[in-house]
Motif scaffolding. Structure first.
Motif, PDB file in Angstrom:
ATOM      1  N   LYS A   1      -0.472   4.390   2.216  1.00 48.34           N
ATOM      2  CA  LYS A   1      -0.251   4.335   3.666  1.00 48.34           C
ATOM      3  C   LYS A   1       1.132   3.822   4.042  1.00 48.34           C
ATOM      4  O   LYS A   1       1.460   3.713   5.218  1.00 48.34           O
ATOM      5  CB  LYS A   1      -1.322   3.461   4.333  1.00 48.34           C
ATOM      6  CG  LYS A   1      -2.732   3.986   4.159  1.00 48.34           C
ATOM      7  CD  LYS A   1      -2.924   5.293   4.903  1.00 48.34           C
ATOM      8  CE  LYS A   1      -4.351   5.751   4.779  1.00 48.34           C
ATOM      9  NZ  LYS A   1      -4.668   6.860   5.657  1.00 48.34           N
ATOM     10  N   GLY A   2       1.946   3.462   3.049  1.00 45.33           N
ATOM     11  CA  GLY A   2       3.309   3.004   3.322  1.00 45.33           C
ATOM     12  C   GLY A   2       3.376   1.668   4.026  1.00 45.33           C
ATOM     13  O   GLY A   2       4.230   1.461   4.893  1.00 45.33           O
ATOM     14  N   VAL A   3       2.494   0.736   3.655  1.00 46.73           N
ATOM     15  CA  VAL A   3       2.435  -0.574   4.303  1.00 46.73           C
ATOM     16  C   VAL A   3       3.167  -1.608   3.447  1.00 46.73           C
ATOM     17  O   VAL A   3       2.933  -1.704   2.246  1.00 46.73           O
ATOM     18  CB  VAL A   3       0.972  -1.019   4.518  1.00 46.73           C
ATOM     19  CG1 VAL A   3       0.903  -2.382   5.183  1.00 46.73           C
ATOM     20  CG2 VAL A   3       0.220   0.017   5.340  1.00 46.73           C
ATOM     21  N   THR A   4       4.024  -2.379   4.078  1.00 49.69           N
ATOM     22  CA  THR A   4       4.781  -3.410   3.373  1.00 49.69           C
ATOM     23  C   THR A   4       4.203  -4.794   3.658  1.00 49.69           C
ATOM     24  O   THR A   4       3.449  -4.977   4.623  1.00 49.69           O
ATOM     25  CB  THR A   4       6.262  -3.403   3.806  1.00 49.69           C
ATOM     26  OG1 THR A   4       6.334  -3.791   5.183  1.00 49.69           O
ATOM     27  CG2 THR A   4       6.901  -2.039   3.597  1.00 49.69           C
TER      28      THR A   4
ATOM     29  N   LYS B   1      -6.579   0.364  -4.195  1.00 54.24           N
ATOM     30  CA  LYS B   1      -6.022  -0.443  -5.286  1.00 54.24           C
ATOM     31  C   LYS B   1      -5.217  -1.635  -4.792  1.00 54.24           C
ATOM     32  O   LYS B   1      -5.046  -2.609  -5.517  1.00 54.24           O
ATOM     33  CB  LYS B   1      -5.165   0.416  -6.205  1.00 54.24           C
ATOM     34  CG  LYS B   1      -5.980   1.399  -7.003  1.00 54.24           C
ATOM     35  CD  LYS B   1      -5.107   2.208  -7.936  1.00 54.24           C
ATOM     36  CE  LYS B   1      -5.957   3.188  -8.724  1.00 54.24           C
ATOM     37  NZ  LYS B   1      -5.140   3.977  -9.645  1.00 54.24           N
ATOM     38  N   CYS B   2      -4.749  -1.581  -3.579  1.00 51.84           N
ATOM     39  CA  CYS B   2      -3.910  -2.646  -3.030  1.00 51.84           C
ATOM     40  C   CYS B   2      -4.722  -3.727  -2.327  1.00 51.84           C
ATOM     41  O   CYS B   2      -4.159  -4.740  -1.905  1.00 51.84           O
ATOM     42  CB  CYS B   2      -2.920  -2.051  -2.036  1.00 51.84           C
ATOM     43  SG  CYS B   2      -3.734  -1.237  -0.638  1.00 51.84           S
ATOM     44  N   ALA B   3      -6.016  -3.557  -2.195  1.00 47.67           N
ATOM     45  CA  ALA B   3      -6.827  -4.434  -1.354  1.00 47.67           C
ATOM     46  C   ALA B   3      -6.712  -5.905  -1.729  1.00 47.67           C
ATOM     47  O   ALA B   3      -6.523  -6.753  -0.851  1.00 47.67           O
ATOM     48  CB  ALA B   3      -8.284  -3.995  -1.370  1.00 47.67           C
ATOM     49  N   CYS B   4      -6.805  -6.235  -2.999  1.00 47.44           N
ATOM     50  CA  CYS B   4      -6.761  -7.644  -3.414  1.00 47.44           C
ATOM     51  C   CYS B   4      -5.426  -8.293  -3.048  1.00 47.44           C
ATOM     52  O   CYS B   4      -5.391  -9.404  -2.507  1.00 47.44           O
ATOM     53  CB  CYS B   4      -7.015  -7.782  -4.914  1.00 47.44           C
ATOM     54  SG  CYS B   4      -8.725  -7.495  -5.370  1.00 47.44           S
TER      55      CYS B   4
ATOM     56  N   ARG C   1      -6.212  -4.545   8.292  1.00 47.73           N
ATOM     57  CA  ARG C   1      -6.555  -3.247   7.719  1.00 47.73           C
ATOM     58  C   ARG C   1      -6.684  -2.176   8.807  1.00 47.73           C
ATOM     59  O   ARG C   1      -6.178  -1.065   8.659  1.00 47.73           O
ATOM     60  CB  ARG C   1      -7.863  -3.346   6.926  1.00 47.73           C
ATOM     61  CG  ARG C   1      -8.191  -2.077   6.161  1.00 47.73           C
ATOM     62  CD  ARG C   1      -9.528  -2.162   5.472  1.00 47.73           C
ATOM     63  NE  ARG C   1     -10.562  -2.236   6.499  1.00 47.73           N
ATOM     64  CZ  ARG C   1     -11.630  -3.012   6.434  1.00 47.73           C
ATOM     65  NH1 ARG C   1     -11.833  -3.792   5.414  1.00 47.73           N
ATOM     66  NH2 ARG C   1     -12.515  -3.001   7.414  1.00 47.73           N
ATOM     67  N   GLU C   2      -7.342  -2.520   9.904  1.00 46.81           N
ATOM     68  CA  GLU C   2      -7.508  -1.561  10.992  1.00 46.81           C
ATOM     69  C   GLU C   2      -6.169  -1.212  11.641  1.00 46.81           C
ATOM     70  O   GLU C   2      -5.934  -0.071  12.024  1.00 46.81           O
ATOM     71  CB  GLU C   2      -8.474  -2.107  12.034  1.00 46.81           C
ATOM     72  CG  GLU C   2      -9.908  -2.130  11.550  1.00 46.81           C
ATOM     73  CD  GLU C   2     -10.865  -2.814  12.514  1.00 46.81           C
ATOM     74  OE1 GLU C   2     -10.413  -3.348  13.562  1.00 46.81           O
ATOM     75  OE2 GLU C   2     -12.071  -2.835  12.212  1.00 46.81           O
ATOM     76  N   ALA C   3      -5.285  -2.183  11.748  1.00 52.27           N
ATOM     77  CA  ALA C   3      -3.985  -1.955  12.385  1.00 52.27           C
ATOM     78  C   ALA C   3      -3.030  -1.162  11.501  1.00 52.27           C
ATOM     79  O   ALA C   3      -2.223  -0.379  12.009  1.00 52.27           O
ATOM     80  CB  ALA C   3      -3.347  -3.290  12.766  1.00 52.27           C
ATOM     81  N   THR C   4      -3.118  -1.356  10.183  1.00 50.59           N
ATOM     82  CA  THR C   4      -2.144  -0.743   9.276  1.00 50.59           C
ATOM     83  C   THR C   4      -2.686   0.435   8.479  1.00 50.59           C
ATOM     84  O   THR C   4      -1.920   1.269   8.003  1.00 50.59           O
ATOM     85  CB  THR C   4      -1.632  -1.777   8.248  1.00 50.59           C
ATOM     86  OG1 THR C   4      -2.731  -2.223   7.445  1.00 50.59           O
ATOM     87  CG2 THR C   4      -0.954  -2.940   8.927  1.00 50.59           C
ATOM     88  N   GLY C   5      -3.989   0.487   8.285  1.00 50.55           N
ATOM     89  CA  GLY C   5      -4.579   1.501   7.413  1.00 50.55           C
ATOM     90  C   GLY C   5      -4.516   1.102   5.951  1.00 50.55           C
ATOM     91  O   GLY C   5      -4.923   1.856   5.068  1.00 50.55           O
TER      92      GLY C   5
ATOM     93  N   CYS D   1       0.861  -1.184   0.000  1.00 46.67           N
ATOM     94  CA  CYS D   1       0.000   0.000   0.000  1.00 46.67           C
ATOM     95  C   CYS D   1       0.895   1.231   0.000  1.00 46.67           C
ATOM     96  O   CYS D   1       1.480   1.587   1.024  1.00 46.67           O
ATOM     97  CB  CYS D   1      -0.904  -0.002   1.223  1.00 46.67           C
ATOM     98  SG  CYS D   1      -1.989   1.442   1.345  1.00 46.67           S
ATOM     99  N   VAL D   2       0.999   1.858  -1.155  1.00 47.95           N
ATOM    100  CA  VAL D   2       1.842   3.040  -1.279  1.00 47.95           C
ATOM    101  C   VAL D   2       1.211   4.215  -0.538  1.00 47.95           C
ATOM    102  O   VAL D   2       1.910   5.014   0.089  1.00 47.95           O
ATOM    103  CB  VAL D   2       2.086   3.374  -2.764  1.00 47.95           C
ATOM    104  CG1 VAL D   2       2.882   4.649  -2.914  1.00 47.95           C
ATOM    105  CG2 VAL D   2       2.803   2.228  -3.450  1.00 47.95           C
TER     106      VAL D   2
END
Length: 68
Positions: free
Chosen positions: A7-10, A40-43, A29-33, A4-5
């Motif tokens: 929110k900067g999640v790896t 677009k990154c959900a899948c 999702r709740e922990a990382t945003g 997730c660009v």
């Protein structure tokens, strides 16, 4: 790798949250945003979460098998 660009999640962060006890996409999702902005990154993020949860369950099952 960044999943997730927005929110900067790896992928490592997602796996770490599962390792720390998250057992659903909602919890991750709740922990990382992750996927809460453009989505677009959900899948891909769901797929990583699903794989990590499956691995965690397999490890837990193996631990129980050794304990018996």
């Amino acid at each position: 790798m960044y999943v997730c660009v927005c929110k900067g999640v790896t992928d490592h962060q997602i796996r770490q949250h599962v390792s720390d006890g998250a057992r659903s996409w909602r919890e991750v999702r709740e922990a990382t945003g992750c996927a809460t902005q453009c989505g677009k990154c959900a899948c891909y993020a769901k797929s990583i979460t699903r794989d990590a949860v499956q691995e965690a369950r397999q490890e837990a099952d193996m631990g129980l098998a050794y304990a018996v």
